[in-house]
Design a protein around this motif. Structure first.
Motif, PDB file in Angstrom:
ATOM      1  N   TYR A   1       0.827  -1.209   0.000  1.00  0.00           N
ATOM      2  CA  TYR A   1       0.000   0.000   0.000  1.00  0.00           C
ATOM      3  C   TYR A   1       0.863   1.261   0.000  1.00  0.00           C
ATOM      4  O   TYR A   1       0.331   2.369   0.043  1.00  0.00           O
ATOM      5  N   ILE A   2       2.173   1.088  -0.064  1.00  0.00           N
ATOM      6  CA  ILE A   2       3.073   2.227  -0.032  1.00  0.00           C
ATOM      7  C   ILE A   2       3.049   2.963  -1.370  1.00  0.00           C
ATOM      8  O   ILE A   2       3.211   2.355  -2.437  1.00  0.00           O
ATOM      9  N   VAL A   3       2.805   4.255  -1.306  1.00  0.00           N
ATOM     10  CA  VAL A   3       2.801   5.116  -2.482  1.00  0.00           C
ATOM     11  C   VAL A   3       4.180   5.774  -2.606  1.00  0.00           C
ATOM     12  O   VAL A   3       4.694   6.339  -1.637  1.00  0.00           O
ATOM     13  N   GLY A   4       4.761   5.710  -3.770  1.00  0.00           N
ATOM     14  CA  GLY A   4       6.084   6.293  -3.973  1.00  0.00           C
ATOM     15  C   GLY A   4       6.062   7.808  -3.862  1.00  0.00           C
ATOM     16  O   GLY A   4       5.247   8.480  -4.494  1.00  0.00           O
ATOM     17  N   ALA A   5       6.936   8.340  -3.026  1.00  0.00           N
ATOM     18  CA  ALA A   5       7.057   9.794  -2.867  1.00  0.00           C
ATOM     19  C   ALA A   5       8.490  10.112  -2.471  1.00  0.00           C
ATOM     20  O   ALA A   5       9.175   9.287  -1.857  1.00  0.00           O
ATOM     21  N   ARG A   6       8.932  11.292  -2.818  1.00  0.00           N
ATOM     22  CA  ARG A   6      10.284  11.692  -2.437  1.00  0.00           C
ATOM     23  C   ARG A   6      10.350  13.202  -2.272  1.00  0.00           C
ATOM     24  O   ARG A   6       9.477  13.940  -2.740  1.00  0.00           O
ATOM     25  N   THR A   7      11.407  13.637  -1.598  1.00  0.00           N
ATOM     26  CA  THR A   7      11.612  15.074  -1.357  1.00  0.00           C
ATOM     27  C   THR A   7      13.060  15.418  -1.686  1.00  0.00           C
ATOM     28  O   THR A   7      13.874  15.647  -0.785  1.00  0.00           O
ATOM     29  N   PRO A   8      13.396  15.458  -2.979  1.00  0.00           N
ATOM     30  CA  PRO A   8      14.788  15.754  -3.375  1.00  0.00           C
ATOM     31  C   PRO A   8      15.143  17.208  -3.070  1.00  0.00           C
ATOM     32  O   PRO A   8      14.286  18.084  -2.998  1.00  0.00           O
ATOM     33  N   ARG A   9      16.448  17.447  -2.904  1.00  0.00           N
ATOM     34  CA  ARG A   9      16.933  18.794  -2.587  1.00  0.00           C
ATOM     35  C   ARG A   9      17.904  19.281  -3.660  1.00  0.00           C
ATOM     36  O   ARG A   9      18.633  18.492  -4.261  1.00  0.00           O
ATOM     37  N   PHE A  10      17.886  20.583  -3.844  1.00  0.00           N
ATOM     38  CA  PHE A  10      18.837  21.222  -4.743  1.00  0.00           C
ATOM     39  C   PHE A  10      20.130  21.515  -3.980  1.00  0.00           C
ATOM     40  O   PHE A  10      20.187  21.401  -2.761  1.00  0.00           O
ATOM     41  N   GLY A  11      21.151  21.914  -4.705  1.00  0.00           N
ATOM     42  CA  GLY A  11      22.436  22.192  -4.079  1.00  0.00           C
ATOM     43  C   GLY A  11      22.381  23.333  -3.075  1.00  0.00           C
ATOM     44  O   GLY A  11      23.231  23.434  -2.187  1.00  0.00           O
ATOM     45  N   SER A  12      21.384  24.206  -3.217  1.00  0.00           N
ATOM     46  CA  SER A  12      21.232  25.320  -2.288  1.00  0.00           C
ATOM     47  C   SER A  12      20.567  24.915  -0.983  1.00  0.00           C
ATOM     48  O   SER A  12      20.426  25.734  -0.074  1.00  0.00           O
ATOM     49  N   GLY A  13      20.121  23.651  -0.898  1.00  0.00           N
ATOM     50  CA  GLY A  13      19.419  23.186   0.294  1.00  0.00           C
ATOM     51  C   GLY A  13      17.915  23.246   0.170  1.00  0.00           C
ATOM     52  O   GLY A  13      17.193  22.704   1.001  1.00  0.00           O
ATOM     53  N   GLU A  14      17.414  23.943  -0.876  1.00  0.00           N
ATOM     54  CA  GLU A  14      15.972  23.984  -1.109  1.00  0.00           C
ATOM     55  C   GLU A  14      15.492  22.619  -1.587  1.00  0.00           C
ATOM     56  O   GLU A  14      16.275  21.799  -2.063  1.00  0.00           O
ATOM     57  N   ALA A  15      14.185  22.382  -1.463  1.00  0.00           N
ATOM     58  CA  ALA A  15      13.660  21.060  -1.791  1.00  0.00           C
ATOM     59  C   ALA A  15      12.290  21.168  -2.434  1.00  0.00           C
ATOM     60  O   ALA A  15      11.702  22.255  -2.544  1.00  0.00           O
ATOM     61  N   LYS A  16      11.776  20.016  -2.852  1.00  0.00           N
ATOM     62  CA  LYS A  16      10.416  19.934  -3.389  1.00  0.00           C
ATOM     63  C   LYS A  16       9.839  18.563  -3.023  1.00  0.00           C
ATOM     64  O   LYS A  16      10.557  17.608  -2.759  1.00  0.00           O
ATOM     65  N   GLY A  17       8.512  18.486  -2.996  1.00  0.00           N
ATOM     66  CA  GLY A  17       7.843  17.218  -2.793  1.00  0.00           C
ATOM     67  C   GLY A  17       7.366  16.675  -4.117  1.00  0.00           C
ATOM     68  O   GLY A  17       6.904  17.430  -4.985  1.00  0.00           O
ATOM     69  N   GLU A  18       7.476  15.352  -4.277  1.00  0.00           N
ATOM     70  CA  GLU A  18       7.134  14.747  -5.564  1.00  0.00           C
ATOM     71  C   GLU A  18       6.488  13.385  -5.329  1.00  0.00           C
ATOM     72  O   GLU A  18       6.998  12.555  -4.571  1.00  0.00           O
ATOM     73  N   LEU A  19       5.335  13.160  -5.967  1.00  0.00           N
ATOM     74  CA  LEU A  19       4.674  11.849  -5.925  1.00  0.00           C
ATOM     75  C   LEU A  19       5.048  11.072  -7.176  1.00  0.00           C
ATOM     76  O   LEU A  19       5.096  11.639  -8.275  1.00  0.00           O
ATOM     77  N   LEU A  20       5.277   9.775  -7.043  1.00  0.00           N
ATOM     78  CA  LEU A  20       5.701   8.944  -8.162  1.00  0.00           C
ATOM     79  C   LEU A  20       4.555   8.162  -8.777  1.00  0.00           C
ATOM     80  O   LEU A  20       4.757   7.407  -9.729  1.00  0.00           O
ATOM     81  N   GLU A  21       3.348   8.316  -8.227  1.00  0.00           N
ATOM     82  CA  GLU A  21       2.170   7.655  -8.787  1.00  0.00           C
ATOM     83  C   GLU A  21       0.922   8.425  -8.369  1.00  0.00           C
ATOM     84  O   GLU A  21       0.967   9.270  -7.474  1.00  0.00           O
ATOM     85  N   SER A  22      -0.185   8.118  -9.021  1.00  0.00           N
ATOM     86  CA  SER A  22      -1.431   8.841  -8.767  1.00  0.00           C
ATOM     87  C   SER A  22      -2.010   8.480  -7.399  1.00  0.00           C
ATOM     88  O   SER A  22      -1.951   7.328  -6.968  1.00  0.00           O
ATOM     89  N   VAL A  23      -2.581   9.495  -6.728  1.00  0.00           N
ATOM     90  CA  VAL A  23      -3.254   9.271  -5.452  1.00  0.00           C
ATOM     91  C   VAL A  23      -4.690   9.801  -5.502  1.00  0.00           C
ATOM     92  O   VAL A  23      -5.330   9.975  -4.468  1.00  0.00           O
ATOM     93  N   ARG A  24      -5.192  10.034  -6.703  1.00  0.00           N
ATOM     94  CA  ARG A  24      -6.541  10.588  -6.849  1.00  0.00           C
ATOM     95  C   ARG A  24      -7.568   9.647  -6.202  1.00  0.00           C
ATOM     96  O   ARG A  24      -7.638   8.458  -6.511  1.00  0.00           O
ATOM     97  N   GLY A  25      -8.353  10.200  -5.270  1.00  0.00           N
ATOM     98  CA  GLY A  25      -9.398   9.431  -4.610  1.00  0.00           C
ATOM     99  C   GLY A  25      -8.920   8.528  -3.482  1.00  0.00           C
ATOM    100  O   GLY A  25      -9.731   7.820  -2.881  1.00  0.00           O
ATOM    101  N   ASP A  26      -7.625   8.558  -3.165  1.00  0.00           N
ATOM    102  CA  ASP A  26      -7.084   7.659  -2.131  1.00  0.00           C
ATOM    103  C   ASP A  26      -7.308   8.213  -0.724  1.00  0.00           C
ATOM    104  O   ASP A  26      -7.409   9.430  -0.518  1.00  0.00           O
ATOM    105  N   ASP A  27      -7.356   7.311   0.224  1.00  0.00           N
ATOM    106  CA  ASP A  27      -7.331   7.657   1.649  1.00  0.00           C
ATOM    107  C   ASP A  27      -5.877   7.553   2.088  1.00  0.00           C
ATOM    108  O   ASP A  27      -5.366   6.453   2.328  1.00  0.00           O
TER     109      ASP A  27
END
Length: 392
Positions: A60-86
Protein backbone atom coordinates in the motif's frame (compact mmCIF):
# COMPACT_ATOMS: atom_id res chain seq x y z
CA UNK A 1 -10.70 -12.87 18.40
CA UNK A 2 -7.62 -12.22 16.34
CA UNK A 3 -7.74 -8.97 14.44
CA UNK A 4 -7.11 -10.68 11.11
CA UNK A 5 -10.36 -12.64 11.70
CA UNK A 6 -12.37 -9.42 12.14
CA UNK A 7 -15.40 -9.14 9.88
CA UNK A 8 -15.70 -6.10 7.64
CA UNK A 9 -18.73 -4.02 8.61
CA UNK A 10 -18.12 -0.81 6.64
CA UNK A 11 -16.73 0.03 3.22
CA UNK A 12 -13.37 1.84 3.00
CA UNK A 13 -13.32 5.63 2.86
CA UNK A 14 -11.18 5.21 -0.24
CA UNK A 15 -8.34 3.04 -1.58
CA UNK A 16 -5.65 2.89 1.08
CA UNK A 17 -2.39 4.71 0.40
CA UNK A 18 0.57 4.74 2.79
CA UNK A 19 3.29 7.38 2.39
CA UNK A 20 6.11 6.90 4.90
CA UNK A 21 8.59 9.72 4.44
CA UNK A 22 12.26 8.79 4.37
CA UNK A 23 12.50 9.55 8.10
CA UNK A 24 9.94 6.82 8.80
CA UNK A 25 10.80 4.30 6.06
CA UNK A 26 11.65 1.31 8.29
CA UNK A 27 8.55 1.66 10.47
CA UNK A 28 6.37 2.29 7.42
CA UNK A 29 7.56 -0.94 5.80
CA UNK A 30 6.57 -2.95 8.88
CA UNK A 31 3.15 -1.28 9.01
CA UNK A 32 2.63 -2.08 5.32
CA UNK A 33 3.45 -5.76 5.92
CA UNK A 34 0.77 -6.00 8.63
CA UNK A 35 -1.86 -4.38 6.40
CA UNK A 36 -1.03 -6.59 3.41
CA UNK A 37 -1.23 -9.74 5.53
CA UNK A 38 -4.58 -8.89 7.12
CA UNK A 39 -6.28 -7.81 3.92
CA UNK A 40 -5.21 -10.88 1.99
CA UNK A 41 -6.59 -13.18 4.70
CA UNK A 42 -9.76 -11.26 5.56
CA UNK A 43 -13.05 -12.58 4.25
CA UNK A 44 -16.05 -10.49 3.19
CA UNK A 45 -18.93 -11.05 0.83
CA UNK A 46 -18.44 -7.48 -0.46
CA UNK A 47 -14.77 -7.74 -1.42
CA UNK A 48 -15.59 -8.12 -5.12
CA UNK A 49 -17.69 -4.93 -5.28
CA UNK A 50 -16.44 -1.66 -6.76
CA UNK A 51 -16.30 -0.07 -3.28
CA UNK A 52 -13.47 -2.48 -2.46
CA UNK A 53 -11.48 -1.89 -5.65
CA UNK A 54 -7.78 -2.14 -4.90
CA UNK A 55 -8.50 -3.49 -1.42
CA UNK A 56 -5.95 -6.30 -1.69
CA UNK A 57 -2.50 -5.24 -2.86
CA UNK A 58 1.05 -6.48 -2.55
CA UNK A 59 1.92 -3.11 -0.99
CA UNK A 60 0.00 0.00 0.00
CA UNK A 61 3.07 2.23 -0.03
CA UNK A 62 2.80 5.12 -2.48
CA UNK A 63 6.08 6.29 -3.97
CA UNK A 64 7.06 9.79 -2.87
CA UNK A 65 10.28 11.69 -2.44
CA UNK A 66 11.61 15.07 -1.36
CA UNK A 67 14.79 15.75 -3.38
CA UNK A 68 16.93 18.79 -2.59
CA UNK A 69 18.84 21.22 -4.74
CA UNK A 70 22.44 22.19 -4.08
CA UNK A 71 21.23 25.32 -2.29
CA UNK A 72 19.42 23.19 0.29
CA UNK A 73 15.97 23.98 -1.11
CA UNK A 74 13.66 21.06 -1.79
CA UNK A 75 10.42 19.93 -3.39
CA UNK A 76 7.84 17.22 -2.79
CA UNK A 77 7.13 14.75 -5.56
CA UNK A 78 4.67 11.85 -5.93
CA UNK A 79 5.70 8.94 -8.16
CA UNK A 80 2.17 7.65 -8.79
CA UNK A 81 -1.43 8.84 -8.77
CA UNK A 82 -3.25 9.27 -5.45
CA UNK A 83 -6.54 10.59 -6.85
CA UNK A 84 -9.40 9.43 -4.61
CA UNK A 85 -7.08 7.66 -2.13
CA UNK A 86 -7.33 7.66 1.65
CA UNK A 87 -3.73 8.70 2.38
CA UNK A 88 -1.72 8.14 5.56
CA UNK A 89 1.54 10.08 5.73
CA UNK A 90 4.10 8.95 8.33
CA UNK A 91 6.94 11.18 9.52
CA UNK A 92 9.55 11.00 12.29
CA UNK A 93 10.52 14.62 12.96
CA UNK A 94 13.25 13.55 15.40
CA UNK A 95 15.26 11.45 12.93
CA UNK A 96 18.61 13.23 12.94
CA UNK A 97 20.42 10.44 11.06
CA UNK A 98 19.36 11.78 7.65
CA UNK A 99 21.52 14.38 5.92
CA UNK A 100 21.38 16.66 2.89
CA UNK A 101 23.95 18.75 1.04
CA UNK A 102 23.94 22.51 1.49
CA UNK A 103 26.54 24.19 -0.74
CA UNK A 104 28.74 21.12 -0.36
CA UNK A 105 28.30 20.86 3.42
CA UNK A 106 26.48 17.86 4.90
CA UNK A 107 23.66 19.00 7.17
CA UNK A 108 21.77 16.71 9.52
CA UNK A 109 18.01 17.10 9.19
CA UNK A 110 16.29 18.90 12.04
CA UNK A 111 12.63 18.65 13.11
CA UNK A 112 12.01 21.81 11.07
CA UNK A 113 13.38 20.10 7.94
CA UNK A 114 11.20 17.03 8.44
CA UNK A 115 8.09 19.12 9.02
CA UNK A 116 8.73 21.10 5.85
CA UNK A 117 9.15 17.85 3.89
CA UNK A 118 5.81 16.64 5.24
CA UNK A 119 4.12 19.81 4.01
CA UNK A 120 5.85 19.47 0.63
CA UNK A 121 4.37 15.99 0.11
CA UNK A 122 0.91 17.20 1.16
CA UNK A 123 1.30 20.05 -1.33
CA UNK A 124 2.25 17.55 -4.04
CA UNK A 125 -1.02 15.70 -3.43
CA UNK A 126 -2.69 18.91 -4.60
CA UNK A 127 -6.05 18.20 -3.00
CA UNK A 128 -6.67 15.19 -5.26
CA UNK A 129 -6.81 12.59 -2.45
CA UNK A 130 -10.12 11.60 -0.85
CA UNK A 131 -8.67 12.23 2.61
CA UNK A 132 -5.27 13.06 4.08
CA UNK A 133 -4.21 11.74 7.48
CA UNK A 134 -0.90 12.38 9.22
CA UNK A 135 0.76 9.94 11.60
CA UNK A 136 3.40 11.89 13.49
CA UNK A 137 4.47 9.75 16.48
CA UNK A 138 6.64 12.47 18.03
CA UNK A 139 4.46 15.57 17.77
CA UNK A 140 6.39 18.43 16.18
CA UNK A 141 7.23 21.20 18.68
CA UNK A 142 5.12 19.45 21.34
CA UNK A 143 7.29 20.81 24.15
CA UNK A 144 6.50 24.35 23.03
CA UNK A 145 2.82 23.86 23.77
CA UNK A 146 2.09 26.82 26.02
CA UNK A 147 3.17 30.42 26.44
CA UNK A 148 4.99 31.36 29.66
CA UNK A 149 6.29 34.71 28.45
CA UNK A 150 6.88 36.47 25.16
CA UNK A 151 7.08 33.17 23.29
CA UNK A 152 5.79 31.55 20.14
CA UNK A 153 3.16 28.82 20.21
CA UNK A 154 4.89 26.56 17.71
CA UNK A 155 2.89 23.36 18.22
CA UNK A 156 -0.46 25.10 17.80
CA UNK A 157 0.72 26.86 14.65
CA UNK A 158 2.03 23.60 13.18
CA UNK A 159 -1.33 21.89 13.71
CA UNK A 160 -3.15 24.84 12.16
CA UNK A 161 -0.84 24.71 9.14
CA UNK A 162 -1.57 21.03 8.54
CA UNK A 163 -5.32 21.52 8.84
CA UNK A 164 -5.20 24.50 6.46
CA UNK A 165 -3.47 22.23 3.93
CA UNK A 166 -6.35 19.74 4.07
CA UNK A 167 -5.32 17.22 6.74
CA UNK A 168 -8.38 15.58 8.35
CA UNK A 169 -6.82 13.45 11.09
CA UNK A 170 -3.58 13.73 13.06
CA UNK A 171 -2.41 10.69 15.02
CA UNK A 172 0.37 11.15 17.53
CA UNK A 173 1.71 9.20 20.49
CA UNK A 174 1.98 10.34 24.08
CA UNK A 175 1.70 14.05 23.32
CA UNK A 176 3.51 16.22 25.85
CA UNK A 177 0.24 18.05 26.49
CA UNK A 178 -2.87 16.69 24.70
CA UNK A 179 -4.60 20.06 25.14
CA UNK A 180 -2.82 21.32 22.02
CA UNK A 181 -5.71 19.74 20.12
CA UNK A 182 -7.73 22.80 21.15
CA UNK A 183 -5.94 24.58 18.29
CA UNK A 184 -7.86 22.41 15.77
CA UNK A 185 -11.17 21.60 17.51
CA UNK A 186 -13.04 20.56 14.37
CA UNK A 187 -10.48 18.04 13.09
CA UNK A 188 -9.47 14.58 14.28
CA UNK A 189 -6.61 14.49 16.78
CA UNK A 190 -5.68 11.35 18.73
CA UNK A 191 -2.81 10.95 21.17
CA UNK A 192 -2.17 7.25 21.69
CA UNK A 193 -0.60 5.67 24.77
CA UNK A 194 1.63 2.58 24.27
CA UNK A 195 0.88 1.18 27.75
CA UNK A 196 -0.15 -2.27 26.50
CA UNK A 197 2.98 -2.63 24.36
CA UNK A 198 5.24 -1.67 27.28
CA UNK A 199 3.65 -4.25 29.56
CA UNK A 200 3.71 -6.91 26.84
CA UNK A 201 7.43 -6.49 26.12
CA UNK A 202 8.41 -6.17 29.77
CA UNK A 203 6.63 -9.41 30.69
CA UNK A 204 8.16 -11.14 27.68
CA UNK A 205 11.71 -10.31 28.79
CA UNK A 206 11.18 -10.60 32.56
CA UNK A 207 9.51 -13.97 33.23
CA UNK A 208 9.62 -13.93 37.04
CA UNK A 209 7.91 -10.69 38.05
CA UNK A 210 5.26 -10.65 40.75
CA UNK A 211 2.69 -8.10 39.66
CA UNK A 212 0.98 -7.01 42.85
CA UNK A 213 1.21 -4.04 45.21
CA UNK A 214 3.47 -5.93 47.63
CA UNK A 215 6.19 -6.56 45.05
CA UNK A 216 5.95 -3.78 42.47
CA UNK A 217 5.31 -0.03 42.15
CA UNK A 218 4.86 2.50 39.35
CA UNK A 219 6.84 5.73 39.64
CA UNK A 220 6.31 9.08 37.94
CA UNK A 221 9.60 11.03 37.72
CA UNK A 222 7.76 14.35 38.05
CA UNK A 223 4.33 15.84 38.62
CA UNK A 224 3.77 16.45 34.90
CA UNK A 225 3.61 12.74 34.11
CA UNK A 226 1.14 11.75 36.83
CA UNK A 227 -1.81 11.00 34.51
CA UNK A 228 0.33 8.58 32.53
CA UNK A 229 1.60 6.84 35.67
CA UNK A 230 -1.85 6.71 37.30
CA UNK A 231 -3.28 4.79 34.33
CA UNK A 232 -0.25 2.47 34.25
CA UNK A 233 -0.61 1.74 37.98
CA UNK A 234 -4.38 1.25 37.84
CA UNK A 235 -4.39 -1.31 35.02
CA UNK A 236 -1.66 -3.30 36.80
CA UNK A 237 -3.23 -2.92 40.26
CA UNK A 238 -0.09 -1.36 41.74
CA UNK A 239 0.71 1.47 44.15
CA UNK A 240 1.97 4.78 42.79
CA UNK A 241 4.89 7.00 43.75
CA UNK A 242 6.09 10.36 42.48
CA UNK A 243 9.21 12.49 42.58
CA UNK A 244 8.97 16.23 42.96
CA UNK A 245 11.81 18.17 41.32
CA UNK A 246 13.13 21.08 43.35
CA UNK A 247 14.69 23.47 40.83
CA UNK A 248 16.88 26.55 41.01
CA UNK A 249 14.81 29.17 39.18
CA UNK A 250 17.56 31.78 39.51
CA UNK A 251 19.74 30.07 36.90
CA UNK A 252 19.38 28.52 33.44
CA UNK A 253 21.76 25.73 32.39
CA UNK A 254 21.48 24.20 28.90
CA UNK A 255 18.13 25.90 28.41
CA UNK A 256 16.48 24.81 31.66
CA UNK A 257 16.50 25.46 35.39
CA UNK A 258 18.85 22.97 37.10
CA UNK A 259 17.41 20.42 39.52
CA UNK A 260 18.59 20.85 43.11
CA UNK A 261 17.00 17.73 44.61
CA UNK A 262 14.37 15.04 44.07
CA UNK A 263 11.75 14.72 46.80
CA UNK A 264 9.85 11.40 46.87
CA UNK A 265 6.15 11.10 47.62
CA UNK A 266 4.82 7.58 48.12
CA UNK A 267 5.07 4.34 50.07
CA UNK A 268 8.32 2.47 50.69
CA UNK A 269 9.96 0.92 47.62
CA UNK A 270 12.28 -1.32 49.64
CA UNK A 271 12.53 -4.77 48.06
CA UNK A 272 10.11 -3.90 45.26
CA UNK A 273 10.49 -3.83 41.49
CA UNK A 274 9.73 -0.33 40.20
CA UNK A 275 8.60 0.88 36.78
CA UNK A 276 9.47 4.49 35.96
CA UNK A 277 7.03 5.81 33.34
CA UNK A 278 7.52 8.96 31.27
CA UNK A 279 6.94 10.29 27.77
CA UNK A 280 10.56 10.65 26.67
CA UNK A 281 14.22 10.27 27.45
CA UNK A 282 15.93 13.41 26.19
CA UNK A 283 19.32 13.76 27.88
CA UNK A 284 18.25 11.08 30.36
CA UNK A 285 19.62 12.92 33.41
CA UNK A 286 16.26 13.26 35.12
CA UNK A 287 15.38 9.61 34.54
CA UNK A 288 18.75 8.36 35.79
CA UNK A 289 18.57 10.61 38.85
CA UNK A 290 15.19 9.08 39.64
CA UNK A 291 16.59 5.56 39.23
CA UNK A 292 19.50 6.36 41.55
CA UNK A 293 17.16 7.77 44.20
CA UNK A 294 15.04 4.61 44.03
CA UNK A 295 18.08 2.37 44.39
CA UNK A 296 19.18 4.39 47.42
CA UNK A 297 15.75 3.61 48.87
CA UNK A 298 16.53 -0.11 48.32
CA UNK A 299 14.35 -0.85 45.31
CA UNK A 300 15.03 -4.34 43.89
CA UNK A 301 14.85 -3.83 40.11
CA UNK A 302 14.40 -0.60 38.17
CA UNK A 303 12.67 -0.60 34.77
CA UNK A 304 12.47 2.58 32.67
CA UNK A 305 9.57 2.83 30.20
CA UNK A 306 9.40 5.87 27.92
CA UNK A 307 7.65 6.30 24.60
CA UNK A 308 10.48 8.19 22.91
CA UNK A 309 14.15 7.41 23.44
CA UNK A 310 16.05 10.41 22.05
CA UNK A 311 19.25 9.94 24.13
CA UNK A 312 20.54 13.37 23.15
CA UNK A 313 23.63 12.99 25.38
CA UNK A 314 24.49 9.50 24.20
CA UNK A 315 24.44 6.17 26.05
CA UNK A 316 27.60 6.36 28.17
CA UNK A 317 25.80 7.28 31.39
CA UNK A 318 23.14 4.62 30.84
CA UNK A 319 25.90 2.04 30.35
CA UNK A 320 27.51 3.10 33.64
CA UNK A 321 24.24 2.91 35.54
CA UNK A 322 23.52 -0.55 34.13
CA UNK A 323 26.99 -1.84 35.00
CA UNK A 324 26.57 -0.47 38.53
CA UNK A 325 23.20 -2.18 38.95
CA UNK A 326 21.18 1.04 39.18
CA UNK A 327 18.98 0.30 36.15
CA UNK A 328 17.94 -3.14 34.89
CA UNK A 329 15.96 -2.48 31.71
CA UNK A 330 15.22 0.47 29.44
CA UNK A 331 12.17 0.21 27.18
CA UNK A 332 11.48 2.70 24.39
CA UNK A 333 9.50 2.36 21.18
CA UNK A 334 10.56 2.29 17.55
CA UNK A 335 8.38 5.35 16.88
CA UNK A 336 11.56 7.43 16.62
CA UNK A 337 14.99 6.75 15.17
CA UNK A 338 17.03 4.15 17.06
CA UNK A 339 20.79 3.99 16.67
CA UNK A 340 22.50 0.61 16.07
CA UNK A 341 24.40 1.24 19.32
CA UNK A 342 21.16 1.52 21.28
CA UNK A 343 19.71 -1.66 19.77
CA UNK A 344 22.87 -3.57 20.72
CA UNK A 345 22.73 -2.70 24.44
CA UNK A 346 21.97 -5.71 26.71
CA UNK A 347 19.62 -3.68 28.89
CA UNK A 348 17.58 -2.24 26.03
CA UNK A 349 14.16 -3.58 24.97
CA UNK A 350 12.81 -2.41 21.62
CA UNK A 351 9.03 -1.96 21.81
CA UNK A 352 7.69 -2.47 18.29
CA UNK A 353 4.65 -0.28 17.53
CA UNK A 354 4.12 -1.21 13.88
CA UNK A 355 1.16 -3.54 14.50
CA UNK A 356 -0.61 -0.94 16.64
CA UNK A 357 -0.20 1.73 13.95
CA UNK A 358 -1.48 -0.72 11.32
CA UNK A 359 -4.56 -1.39 13.48
CA UNK A 360 -5.26 2.34 13.72
CA UNK A 361 -4.86 2.84 9.97
CA UNK A 362 -7.06 -0.13 9.12
CA UNK A 363 -9.85 1.06 11.43
CA UNK A 364 -9.68 4.65 10.18
CA UNK A 365 -9.73 3.49 6.56
CA UNK A 366 -13.00 1.68 7.32
CA UNK A 367 -14.27 4.68 9.33
CA UNK A 368 -14.54 2.42 12.38
CA UNK A 369 -14.33 3.49 16.01
CA UNK A 370 -10.91 3.65 17.66
CA UNK A 371 -12.31 3.45 21.20
CA UNK A 372 -11.28 -0.13 21.87
CA UNK A 373 -7.80 0.45 20.44
CA UNK A 374 -7.23 3.59 22.49
CA UNK A 375 -8.35 1.92 25.73
CA UNK A 376 -6.25 -1.25 26.10
CA UNK A 377 -7.57 -2.28 29.54
CA UNK A 378 -9.15 -5.55 28.37
CA UNK A 379 -6.08 -6.56 26.39
CA UNK A 380 -3.84 -5.82 29.38
CA UNK A 381 -6.05 -7.90 31.69
CA UNK A 382 -5.90 -10.87 29.29
CA UNK A 383 -2.13 -10.48 29.07
CA UNK A 384 -1.77 -10.48 32.87
CA UNK A 385 -3.97 -13.56 33.19
CA UNK A 386 -1.79 -15.49 30.75
CA UNK A 387 1.39 -14.30 32.48
CA UNK A 388 0.20 -15.33 35.94
CA UNK A 389 -0.89 -18.74 34.64
CA UNK A 390 2.58 -19.34 33.22
CA UNK A 391 1.78 -18.76 29.53
CA UNK A 392 4.37 -16.82 27.55
Amino acid sequence: MLYEEKQIETIPVGPLGLIPLKSCAALGKKVDEWLVGWRHERESEHKTTIAFAGYQRDSYIVGARTPRFGSGEAKGELLESVRGDDLYLMVDVSNYSLTYSLCGIQNHMSPDDHFQDLKRVIAAVGGKARRINVIMPFLYESRQHKRTGRESLDCAWALRELVDMGVENIITFDAHDPRVQNAIPLKGFETVQPTYQFIKHLLKHEPELQIDSEHMMVISPDEGGMNRAVFFANVLGLDLGMFYKRRDYTRIVNGRNPILAHEFLGASVEGKDVIIVDDMISSGDSMLDTARELKQRKARKVFICTTFGLFTNGLKKFDEYYENGIIDRVLTTNLVYQTPELLSRPYYIDVDMSKYIALIIDNLNHDSSLSELLNPTRRINRLLERYRSGER
